[in-house]
Design a protein around this motif. Structure first.
Motif, PDB file in Angstrom:
ATOM      1  N   ALA A   1     -68.298  84.595-109.745  1.00 25.79           N
ATOM      2  CA  ALA A   1     -67.097  84.750-108.924  1.00 25.79           C
ATOM      3  C   ALA A   1     -65.885  84.794-109.834  1.00 25.79           C
ATOM      4  O   ALA A   1     -65.829  84.094-110.834  1.00 25.79           O
ATOM      5  N   PRO A   2     -64.891  85.640-109.532  1.00 28.13           N
ATOM      6  CA  PRO A   2     -63.660  85.633-110.314  1.00 28.13           C
ATOM      7  C   PRO A   2     -63.035  84.251-110.293  1.00 28.13           C
ATOM      8  O   PRO A   2     -63.236  83.470-109.365  1.00 28.13           O
ATOM      9  N   GLU A   3     -62.254  83.947-111.333  1.00 30.00           N
ATOM     10  CA  GLU A   3     -61.646  82.630-111.451  1.00 30.00           C
ATOM     11  C   GLU A   3     -60.824  82.310-110.212  1.00 30.00           C
ATOM     12  O   GLU A   3     -60.024  83.127-109.754  1.00 30.00           O
ATOM     13  N   GLY A   4     -61.045  81.134-109.637  1.00 27.61           N
ATOM     14  CA  GLY A   4     -60.299  80.708-108.462  1.00 27.61           C
ATOM     15  C   GLY A   4     -60.851  81.232-107.159  1.00 27.61           C
ATOM     16  O   GLY A   4     -60.295  80.983-106.106  1.00 27.61           O
ATOM     17  N   GLN A   5     -61.949  81.964-107.179  1.00 26.47           N
ATOM     18  CA  GLN A   5     -62.521  82.525-105.956  1.00 26.47           C
ATOM     19  C   GLN A   5     -63.890  81.917-105.698  1.00 26.47           C
ATOM     20  O   GLN A   5     -64.745  81.890-106.572  1.00 26.47           O
ATOM     21  N   ALA A   6     -64.092  81.408-104.487  1.00 18.77           N
ATOM     22  CA  ALA A   6     -65.349  80.754-104.138  1.00 18.77           C
ATOM     23  C   ALA A   6     -66.475  81.767-104.037  1.00 18.77           C
ATOM     24  O   ALA A   6     -66.252  82.914-103.678  1.00 18.77           O
ATOM     25  N   PRO A   7     -67.728  81.376-104.364  1.00 17.09           N
ATOM     26  CA  PRO A   7     -68.854  82.303-104.249  1.00 17.09           C
ATOM     27  C   PRO A   7     -68.988  82.903-102.868  1.00 17.09           C
ATOM     28  O   PRO A   7     -69.307  84.067-102.721  1.00 17.09           O
ATOM     29  N   ALA A   8     -68.728  82.124-101.798  1.00 22.67           N
ATOM     30  CA  ALA A   8     -68.840  82.648-100.439  1.00 22.67           C
ATOM     31  C   ALA A   8     -67.888  83.805-100.224  1.00 22.67           C
ATOM     32  O   ALA A   8     -68.198  84.785 -99.561  1.00 22.67           O
ATOM     33  N   ALA A   9     -66.664  83.693-100.794  1.00 16.02           N
ATOM     34  CA  ALA A   9     -65.690  84.760-100.651  1.00 16.02           C
ATOM     35  C   ALA A   9     -66.159  86.012-101.370  1.00 16.02           C
ATOM     36  O   ALA A   9     -66.000  87.122-100.889  1.00 16.02           O
ATOM     37  N   GLN A  10     -66.744  85.830-102.562  1.00 15.76           N
ATOM     38  CA  GLN A  10     -67.226  86.967-103.324  1.00 15.76           C
ATOM     39  C   GLN A  10     -68.332  87.695-102.576  1.00 15.76           C
ATOM     40  O   GLN A  10     -68.442  88.908-102.637  1.00 15.76           O
ATOM     41  N   ASP A  11     -69.138  86.969-101.824  1.00 15.17           N
ATOM     42  CA  ASP A  11     -70.320  87.539-101.199  1.00 15.17           C
ATOM     43  C   ASP A  11     -70.058  88.182 -99.843  1.00 15.17           C
ATOM     44  O   ASP A  11     -70.951  88.820 -99.290  1.00 15.17           O
ATOM     45  N   ALA A  12     -68.862  88.013 -99.265  1.00 14.65           N
ATOM     46  CA  ALA A  12     -68.619  88.442 -97.885  1.00 14.65           C
ATOM     47  C   ALA A  12     -68.881  89.932 -97.679  1.00 14.65           C
ATOM     48  O   ALA A  12     -69.639  90.323 -96.781  1.00 14.65           O
ATOM     49  N   LEU A  13     -68.262  90.780 -98.459  1.00 12.79           N
ATOM     50  CA  LEU A  13     -68.452  92.218 -98.306  1.00 12.79           C
ATOM     51  C   LEU A  13     -69.870  92.617 -98.679  1.00 12.79           C
ATOM     52  O   LEU A  13     -70.500  93.433 -97.986  1.00 12.79           O
ATOM     53  N   ALA A  14     -70.407  92.021 -99.753  1.00 13.50           N
ATOM     54  CA  ALA A  14     -71.782  92.321-100.167  1.00 13.50           C
ATOM     55  C   ALA A  14     -72.778  91.929 -99.078  1.00 13.50           C
ATOM     56  O   ALA A  14     -73.762  92.634 -98.842  1.00 13.50           O
ATOM     57  N   ARG A  15     -72.510  90.820 -98.413  1.00 16.01           N
ATOM     58  CA  ARG A  15     -73.394  90.366 -97.339  1.00 16.01           C
ATOM     59  C   ARG A  15     -73.425  91.367 -96.190  1.00 16.01           C
ATOM     60  O   ARG A  15     -74.479  91.691 -95.661  1.00 16.01           O
ATOM     61  N   VAL A  16     -72.258  91.867 -95.813  1.00 19.65           N
ATOM     62  CA  VAL A  16     -72.173  92.853 -94.730  1.00 19.65           C
ATOM     63  C   VAL A  16     -72.899  94.132 -95.114  1.00 19.65           C
ATOM     64  O   VAL A  16     -73.655  94.706 -94.320  1.00 19.65           O
ATOM     65  N   LYS A  17     -72.692  94.570 -96.352  1.00 17.89           N
ATOM     66  CA  LYS A  17     -73.347  95.804 -96.791  1.00 17.89           C
ATOM     67  C   LYS A  17     -74.852  95.630 -96.901  1.00 17.89           C
ATOM     68  O   LYS A  17     -75.618  96.549 -96.583  1.00 17.89           O
ATOM     69  N   ALA A  18     -75.288  94.465 -97.334  1.00 20.46           N
ATOM     70  CA  ALA A  18     -76.726  94.207 -97.427  1.00 20.46           C
ATOM     71  C   ALA A  18     -77.365  94.188 -96.040  1.00 20.46           C
ATOM     72  O   ALA A  18     -78.489  94.659 -95.855  1.00 20.46           O
ATOM     73  N   ALA A  19     -76.632  93.666 -95.057  1.00 20.62           N
ATOM     74  CA  ALA A  19     -77.140  93.637 -93.677  1.00 20.62           C
ATOM     75  C   ALA A  19     -77.091  95.014 -93.036  1.00 20.62           C
ATOM     76  O   ALA A  19     -77.806  95.281 -92.058  1.00 20.62           O
ATOM     77  N   GLY A  20     -76.245  95.891 -93.570  1.00 15.07           N
ATOM     78  CA  GLY A  20     -76.128  97.239 -93.021  1.00 15.07           C
ATOM     79  C   GLY A  20     -75.322  97.309 -91.745  1.00 15.07           C
ATOM     80  O   GLY A  20     -75.326  98.327 -91.050  1.00 15.07           O
ATOM     81  N   LYS A  21     -74.588  96.227 -91.425  1.00 18.48           N
ATOM     82  CA  LYS A  21     -73.805  96.216 -90.189  1.00 18.48           C
ATOM     83  C   LYS A  21     -72.642  95.236 -90.294  1.00 18.48           C
ATOM     84  O   LYS A  21     -72.711  94.240 -91.018  1.00 18.48           O
ATOM     85  N   LEU A  22     -71.592  95.553 -89.571  1.00 18.55           N
ATOM     86  CA  LEU A  22     -70.448  94.662 -89.411  1.00 18.55           C
ATOM     87  C   LEU A  22     -70.455  94.209 -87.957  1.00 18.55           C
ATOM     88  O   LEU A  22     -70.340  95.020 -87.044  1.00 18.55           O
ATOM     89  N   VAL A  23     -70.609  92.904 -87.735  1.00 16.54           N
ATOM     90  CA  VAL A  23     -70.724  92.367 -86.375  1.00 16.54           C
ATOM     91  C   VAL A  23     -69.347  91.864 -85.935  1.00 16.54           C
ATOM     92  O   VAL A  23     -68.725  91.048 -86.628  1.00 16.54           O
ATOM     93  N   ALA A  24     -68.881  92.378 -84.797  1.00 18.11           N
ATOM     94  CA  ALA A  24     -67.553  92.030 -84.305  1.00 18.11           C
ATOM     95  C   ALA A  24     -67.640  91.370 -82.938  1.00 18.11           C
ATOM     96  O   ALA A  24     -68.266  91.903 -82.018  1.00 18.11           O
ATOM     97  N   GLY A  25     -67.001  90.216 -82.799  1.00 19.01           N
ATOM     98  CA  GLY A  25     -66.883  89.562 -81.505  1.00 19.01           C
ATOM     99  C   GLY A  25     -65.717  90.149 -80.739  1.00 19.01           C
ATOM    100  O   GLY A  25     -64.674  90.459 -81.322  1.00 19.01           O
ATOM    101  N   LEU A  26     -65.899  90.323 -79.428  1.00 18.18           N
ATOM    102  CA  LEU A  26     -64.824  90.915 -78.625  1.00 18.18           C
ATOM    103  C   LEU A  26     -64.922  90.487 -77.170  1.00 18.18           C
ATOM    104  O   LEU A  26     -65.971  90.037 -76.697  1.00 18.18           O
TER     105      LEU A  26
END
Length: 289
Positions: free
Chosen positions: A41-66
């Motif tokens: 993770a870049p300095e000052g950035q939590a691993p969870a933050a680094q993984d957010a976009l990668a997680r969505v792309k790995a899942a192949g979907k963006l889930v939105a509540g509405l």
């Protein structure tokens, strides 16, 4: 050299060779170092933050509540299909991220706790950006400039401002910023009734159970367009509230990606086409510059 000396020399060589091999087998290999920018993770950035976009792309979907009963942002048509401004805008953004959009209807009053418990990735439902909500979640850049207003039936000539609601029955949606504005600005109403969806409040206004409804201006204009002559907007703005996409605090890479694509859609005219389809105008012209 005598036989005894030769044997002793051979045994010594065997011993030295075995010791050398043993030492080599016990040595630990140096761990492989990750390439720059990979696995760290870049300095000052939590691993969870680094993984957010990668997680969505790995899942192949963006889930939105509405809220799926909130026209024109997201609602069901006569075929029970999910349609609306947010639906078209969200589907386009997901495609640009290289994933599919998955829409997950949820109770609006609990939408922020549902986001924080990771039932979906984002809240995309015409959500007003407020200081109170910003304490719990992050927001994208505003993509609609909105306001909380009052609507009443078109033949009701007695309500022309908030002061005229004294002793009246007013409706709004539970958990909405319309409810917050009504509680803050309308002190003398007879009753403030809350509903799970604005469609229910509008129905009660239409049949005379309510004197007025506090609602955002975008949704109000939609009802004026789809039910011409039924309602009118009271000339009294209760609050100004830009609209954004809600995202968990730690999901900074996903937030950055969404902001980038929103800006790109506004710049290349895609936003304008979608906006004109639902509002009859380019809503980006009203956004803060």
């Amino acid at each position: 050299m005598s036989f005894g000396k030769k044997a002793a020399t051979a045994l010594l060589l065997v011993f030295l060779l075995a010791a050398a091999l043993g030492a080599a087998g016990c040595s630990k290999p140096e761990p492989a170092q990750p390439a720059a920018g990979q696995g760290q993770a870049p300095e000052g950035q939590a691993p969870a933050a680094q993984d957010a976009l990668a997680r969505v792309k790995a899942a192949g979907k963006l889930v939105a509540g509405l809220d799926d009963a909130f026209p024109p942002f997201g609602f069901r048509n006569e075929k029970n299909e999910l349609v609306g401004f947010d639906i078209d805008l969200g589907n386009e953004l997901a495609q640009r991220l290289g994933v599919k959009m998955e829409w997950q209807p949820t109770e609006w009053s609990g939408v922020i706790p549902s986001l924080k418990s990771k039932k979906f990735d984002v809240i995309w439902s015409g959500m007003s950006i407020t200081e109170e909500r910003k304490k719990e979640i992050n927001f994208s850049i505003p993509y609609v400039a909105g306001a909380q207003i009052i609507i009443t039936k078109s033949d009701n000539k007695s309500i022309n401002g908030r002061a005229d609601l004294a002793g009246k029955v007013v409706g709004t949606q539970l958990g909405s910023t319309g409810e917050e504005a009504a509680k803050r600005e309308l002190k003398n109403v007879k009753e403030l009734k809350t509903f799970d969806a604005f469609t229910e409040a509008i129905n009660d206004l239409n049949i005379g159970r309510l004197d007025a409804v506090v609602i955002d201006d975008v949704t109000a204009n939609y009802y004026l367009k789809t039910q011409p002559g039924a309602f009118r907007i009271v000339d009294d703005v209760l609050s100004y509230e830009p609209t954004g996409i809600g995202i968990r605090k730690e999901d900074t890479t996903l937030l950055d990606a969404i902001n980038k694509e929103l800006k790109a859609m506004i710049a290349d005219g895609t936003y304008a086409k979608i906006s004109e389809r639902w509002f009859g105008t380019d809503m980006s012209k009203h956004l803060p510059q």
